[in-house]
Design a protein around this motif. Structure first.
Motif, PDB file in Angstrom:
ATOM      1  N   ALA A  95       0.740  -1.179   0.219  1.00  0.00           N
ATOM      2  CA  ALA A  95       0.129   0.096   0.057  1.00  0.00           C
ATOM      3  C   ALA A  95       0.765   1.316   0.105  1.00  0.00           C
ATOM      4  N   GLY A  96       1.988   1.208   0.846  1.00  0.00           N
ATOM      5  CA  GLY A  96       2.712   2.447   0.748  1.00  0.00           C
ATOM      6  C   GLY A  96       3.495   2.572  -0.478  1.00  0.00           C
ATOM      7  N   CYS A  97       3.796   1.445  -1.384  1.00  0.00           N
ATOM      8  CA  CYS A  97       4.332   1.586  -2.544  1.00  0.00           C
ATOM      9  C   CYS A  97       3.284   2.577  -3.461  1.00  0.00           C
ATOM     10  N   ILE A  98       2.370   1.733  -3.652  1.00  0.00           N
ATOM     11  CA  ILE A  98       1.119   2.318  -4.731  1.00  0.00           C
ATOM     12  C   ILE A  98       1.061   3.876  -4.310  1.00  0.00           C
ATOM     13  N   THR A  99       0.839   4.242  -2.924  1.00  0.00           N
ATOM     14  CA  THR A  99       0.788   5.554  -2.575  1.00  0.00           C
ATOM     15  C   THR A  99       1.941   6.615  -2.960  1.00  0.00           C
ATOM     16  N   GLN A 100       3.121   5.911  -2.791  1.00  0.00           N
ATOM     17  CA  GLN A 100       4.298   6.683  -3.022  1.00  0.00           C
ATOM     18  C   GLN A 100       4.376   6.682  -4.547  1.00  0.00           C
ATOM     19  N   ILE A 101       4.008   5.863  -5.512  1.00  0.00           N
ATOM     20  CA  ILE A 101       3.617   6.104  -6.997  1.00  0.00           C
ATOM     21  C   ILE A 101       2.841   7.217  -7.220  1.00  0.00           C
ATOM     22  N   TYR A 102       1.815   7.329  -6.369  1.00  0.00           N
ATOM     23  CA  TYR A 102       0.583   8.034  -6.918  1.00  0.00           C
ATOM     24  C   TYR A 102       0.910   9.520  -6.533  1.00  0.00           C
ATOM     25  N   PHE A 103       1.534   9.972  -5.311  1.00  0.00           N
ATOM     26  CA  PHE A 103       2.100  11.077  -5.168  1.00  0.00           C
ATOM     27  C   PHE A 103       3.419  11.731  -5.881  1.00  0.00           C
ATOM     28  N   PHE A 104       4.251  10.701  -6.178  1.00  0.00           N
ATOM     29  CA  PHE A 104       5.489  10.819  -6.923  1.00  0.00           C
ATOM     30  C   PHE A 104       4.880  11.342  -8.288  1.00  0.00           C
ATOM     31  N   ILE A 105       4.043  10.691  -8.819  1.00  0.00           N
ATOM     32  CA  ILE A 105       3.665  11.097 -10.241  1.00  0.00           C
ATOM     33  C   ILE A 105       2.888  12.266 -10.502  1.00  0.00           C
ATOM     34  N   LEU A 106       2.075  12.472  -9.103  1.00  0.00           N
ATOM     35  CA  LEU A 106       1.226  13.896  -8.887  1.00  0.00           C
ATOM     36  C   LEU A 106       2.152  15.001  -9.018  1.00  0.00           C
ATOM     37  N   PHE A 107       3.176  15.092  -8.459  1.00  0.00           N
ATOM     38  CA  PHE A 107       3.998  16.134  -8.123  1.00  0.00           C
ATOM     39  C   PHE A 107       4.945  16.297  -9.270  1.00  0.00           C
ATOM     40  N   ALA A 108       5.463  15.170  -9.683  1.00  0.00           N
ATOM     41  CA  ALA A 108       6.330  15.524 -10.904  1.00  0.00           C
ATOM     42  C   ALA A 108       5.677  15.757 -12.204  1.00  0.00           C
ATOM     43  N   VAL A 109       4.474  15.424 -12.502  1.00  0.00           N
ATOM     44  CA  VAL A 109       3.807  16.161 -13.527  1.00  0.00           C
ATOM     45  C   VAL A 109       3.354  17.635 -13.310  1.00  0.00           C
ATOM     46  N   SER A 110       3.102  17.821 -11.919  1.00  0.00           N
ATOM     47  CA  SER A 110       2.829  19.031 -11.445  1.00  0.00           C
ATOM     48  C   SER A 110       3.664  20.178 -11.788  1.00  0.00           C
ATOM     49  N   ASP A 111       5.012  19.661 -11.474  1.00  0.00           N
ATOM     50  CA  ASP A 111       6.329  20.410 -11.715  1.00  0.00           C
ATOM     51  C   ASP A 111       6.586  20.648 -13.237  1.00  0.00           C
ATOM     52  N   PHE A 112       6.028  20.036 -14.224  1.00  0.00           N
ATOM     53  CA  PHE A 112       6.260  20.163 -15.677  1.00  0.00           C
ATOM     54  C   PHE A 112       5.024  21.232 -15.865  1.00  0.00           C
TER      55      PHE A 112
END
Length: 314
Positions: A95-112
């Motif tokens: 669950a922690g891994c899936i959560t980390q993937i979600y927020f990592f993609i969220l903020f990485a694309v937000s940076d773009f």
């Protein structure tokens, strides 16, 4: 190893940057220092923009949003890495891994998206200076940020839900210091064609689209600057873009380095090391880049420190 159902996988192992025990204290101190500098520096930018009325402009509004995204982006990966080093435990739950993937993609694309919105802001400021405040009105600025967040949330949700359909072999070891989408897809035991299709389509559409928007904005900016007759006018116009260009170059070049390193031998370790650049180093450098060459920001930060000093003395 036998393929297993997702329900049989409860945790993964994050191998981190190095297995050398003697390096662990050094890595702990280094990344803790970089994380604290990142959080503190970007918080100062947000506080300076919010408290100084002279900085209540579209450019600094977007900068404050970028600083917020950078804090969240770094917080998604580094604290877990620091905990794993300190406890000498490399485990991360499913669950922690899936959560980390979600927020990592969220903020990485937000940076773009934030970088592309800031490029559009500079395009309007230089190419249409007389209409700047009319075009970049508060409603449009808020709408640009809101739409960016909505797209990023939906994109992250799509990737996370796609991850849930994958099956993994038992005792999965992730050759990274966080759960990175591409690495996780490569480690899956089930068919990953649809996941790869969605991942690359989203990368081209969102990452490539935002980069194309930045290139278009700056092509117009350069064309306008070249049309300015005085050298001083050219310098002043270009100086307003140097900070943003530096951040764009740093972020996109390090991201490109990660994908180039993934094609090299021992690509997993090389990719993990290269990822440090855009996950830690770039967010840490952003406050310095935007403050050292910006007189308005330096003045606001100085006023912030003076207010804090007066508050402590009283």
């Amino acid at each position: 190893m036998e393929p297993g159902n997702v329900s049989q996988i409860s945790e993964f192992l994050l191998l981190g940057l190095s297995d050398d025990r003697e390096l662990q204290p050094l890595l702990l101190g280094l990344f803790l220092s970089m994380y604290l500098i990142t959080v503190f520096g970007n918080l100062l930018i947000i506080l300076a923009v919010s408290m100084d009325s002279n900085l209540h402009t579209p450019m600094y509004f977007f900068l404050a949003n970028l600083s917020f995204v950078d804090i969240c982006f770094t917080t998604t990966t580094i604290p877990k890495m620091l905990v794993n080093i300190q406890t000498k435990n490399k485990v991360i739950t499913y669950a922690g891994c899936i959560t980390q993937i979600y927020f990592f993609i969220l903020f990485a694309v937000s940076d773009f998206f934030m970088l592309s919105v800031m490029a559009y802001d500079r395009f309007v400021a230089i190419c249409h200076p007389l209409r700047y405040m009319v075009i970049m009105n508060p409603q449009l600025c808020a709408l640009l940020v809101l739409v960016s967040w909505i797209v990023c949330v939906l994109n992250s949700l799509l990737h996370s839900l796609m991850m849930l359909r994958l099956s993994f072999c038992s005792h999965v070891q992730i050759p990274h210091f966080f759960c990175e989408l591409n690495q996780m897809i490569q480690l899956a035991c089930s068919d990953t064609f649809l996941n790869n299709l969605v991942m690359y389509f989203a990368a081209v559409l969102l990452g490539g689209g935002s980069f194309a928007g930045i290139l278009y904005s700056y092509s117009k900016i350069v064309s306008t600057i070249l049309g300015i007759s005085s050298a001083l006018g050219k310098y002043k116009a270009f100086s307003t873009c140097t900070s943003h260009l530096s951040v764009v170059s740093l972020f996109y070049c390090t991201m490109l380095g990660v994908y180039l390193s993934s094609a090299a031998p021992q690509s997993s370790h090389a990719s993990a090391v290269a990822s440090v650049m855009y996950t830690v180093v770039t967010p840490m450098l952003n406050p310095f880049i935007y403050s050292l060459r910006n007189t308005d920001m330096k003045r606001a930060l100085k006023a912030l420190f003076v207010m804090e000093t007066l508050h402590r003395t009283t």
